[in-house]
Design a protein around this motif. Sequence first.
Motif, mmCIF file in Angstrom:
data_model
loop_
_atom_site.group_PDB
_atom_site.id
_atom_site.type_symbol
_atom_site.label_atom_id
_atom_site.label_comp_id
_atom_site.label_asym_id
_atom_site.label_seq_id
_atom_site.Cartn_x
_atom_site.Cartn_y
_atom_site.Cartn_z
ATOM 1 N N ASP A 189 0.829 -1.209 0.000
ATOM 2 C CA ASP A 189 0.000 0.000 0.000
ATOM 3 C C ASP A 189 0.861 1.256 0.000
ATOM 4 O OD1 ASP A 189 -2.300 -1.524 0.006
ATOM 5 O OD2 ASP A 189 -2.489 -1.527 2.202
ATOM 6 N N ASN B 187 2.283 1.637 -3.456
ATOM 7 C CA ASN B 187 1.256 2.124 -4.372
ATOM 8 C C ASN B 187 1.012 3.618 -4.173
ATOM 9 O OD1 ASN B 187 0.813 -0.358 -5.611
ATOM 10 N ND2 ASN B 187 -0.705 -0.977 -4.096
ATOM 11 N N GLU B 188 1.028 4.044 -2.924
ATOM 12 C CA GLU B 188 0.804 5.464 -2.632
ATOM 13 C C GLU B 188 1.929 6.325 -3.178
ATOM 14 O OE1 GLU B 188 0.158 8.392 1.256
ATOM 15 O OE2 GLU B 188 0.259 6.215 1.508
ATOM 16 N N LYS C 140 -0.261 4.988 -10.084
ATOM 17 C CA LYS C 140 -1.289 5.948 -10.458
ATOM 18 C C LYS C 140 -2.539 5.690 -9.627
ATOM 19 C CE LYS C 140 0.333 6.366 -15.233
ATOM 20 N NZ LYS C 140 -0.017 6.190 -16.663
ATOM 21 N N PRO C 141 -3.371 6.704 -9.421
ATOM 22 C CA PRO C 141 -4.575 6.521 -8.604
ATOM 23 C C PRO C 141 -5.443 5.377 -9.124
ATOM 24 C CG PRO C 141 -4.208 8.845 -9.053
ATOM 25 C CD PRO C 141 -3.208 8.099 -9.869
ATOM 26 N N GLY C 142 -5.815 4.474 -8.207
ATOM 27 C CA GLY C 142 -6.668 3.347 -8.563
ATOM 28 C C GLY C 142 -5.941 2.172 -9.183
ATOM 29 N N GLU C 143 -4.615 2.271 -9.353
ATOM 30 C CA GLU C 143 -3.856 1.176 -9.947
ATOM 31 C C GLU C 143 -2.936 0.551 -8.905
ATOM 32 O OE1 GLU C 143 -1.818 2.347 -13.460
ATOM 33 O OE2 GLU C 143 -3.614 3.113 -14.466
#
Length: 468
Positions: free
Chosen positions: A358, A361-362, A366-369
């Motif tokens: 997480d 990803n942050e 990209k947002p939502g991916e």
Amino acid sequence: MADQSSTQLLSYFTLMEHQGNIILTRHAEAPKFDLDLYISNYRGRTRFDRLLLIGQSSVPLGLDALKAAIVEAKNGRDTQQYRNAWEAIRAAAPGEPEAQFDQAWLDKTTKLNKAETSRLEVELKQYKNNLVRESIRIGYRDMALHLERIGELQGAADTFVRMRGEASTPSHLLEVAKYLIGVMVQKRDWPSVLSNVGKMFASPTSGDEEARAHQPYVKVVSGIANLNSEKYYEAARNFLETGDLVHCQRLNDIISPNDVATYGALLALASMDRAELQSRVLNNTSFRTYLELESHLRKAINMFVNGRYSQCLAILESYRPDYLLDIHLHKHVSVLYSLIRTKCIVQYFIPFSCVTLDSLNEAFAKPGESLESELVAMIRSGRLQARINTIDRLLVAVSPDRRVEMQSAALEAAKNYEKEVLERIRRMSIMAADLEVKGHGRKAAPPGSGVTDMWFDDTRKGVAESSF
């Protein structure tokens, strides 16, 4: 009528995409530069080529770029350039005035080109009959420059090669090499560019002051050739070592100072580690002058060096459309960005034994991916020494087994020792069996001959290759 024009433009860019061009369609993908200011940095063939590339790749700027390409072609003498630009604008916007084929200009220019070619051929023939070497050299030069101007690049290159045979001074040889390099850059013949650069500095004049004056130009063209040959580290070194371009002639026919900053910074980010970025880029006083022209790249490199990787990538991503419209960069943008992104992820992970997916990803996705598939690819390729814990959603570092490394080193040392012992036993056996090849020694040089007296024993040169 507007809907019809939009449909025609869409069909044109769809065709360009099928031909392999990278198309920037959305308004958000519009480059940050102003087209007129951008193209004012160039002249010659590269000015037309850049306009045509923008016209074939950018929906927001395409039509304006094609119109400018038509004007640029008609200001020159290369009729093929005009045909290429006209075919593009006819497909994109057939209703525009520039889409009407100018047959009168084409006939007039073709006639002028033929007349100029005939005149230069007659002059060159007269120079050859007079047997004046300097006049022949100038005749070849004028003919080659004319052929280059009208777009016959192979003919220009061949004529410059003939001009080299008439060169009588080191400065003439350097001049020919520079002309040839310029033609090869226009032909996109990168191996020949590097070959002529080598010839330029392999001559006895390579240490002269005039040769050193050409050094910045040579660094630039070598960097472009290495970039297009996908030798990114060598290209980065070339651009970072460019030096002062103030006195370089014909530079705007190839590149601008802003391009030196862009190419050097991006290639350095993609191919150099943090220490090299600090020493070769940020602490490089000569390159700092160029880097100030592209301050966002200086900021991106600072972000990377200081460990602020997501900000570095965000800056680069915002300028991606600009680089996708660059004539030398557009084919390499995806590779360079991938290399930089991989370096950022690896450097981000180095201080930790494990990191949550997480948090990765942050920082990088990209947002939502999700970044998981990218991490899997990096682990499989060996670029990231880690494993993914899908249950706890962790990226866990894989530490090397020190015990295995020590055992491997010990076995390698034992193998080398055994090999050395066997070689020594073989030599001792040869000596014990009296199988050495013994030659007759040479007598000392006669006194007063000026040659130092010495005794050379052939038996010390070696032994017979035998084993027992």
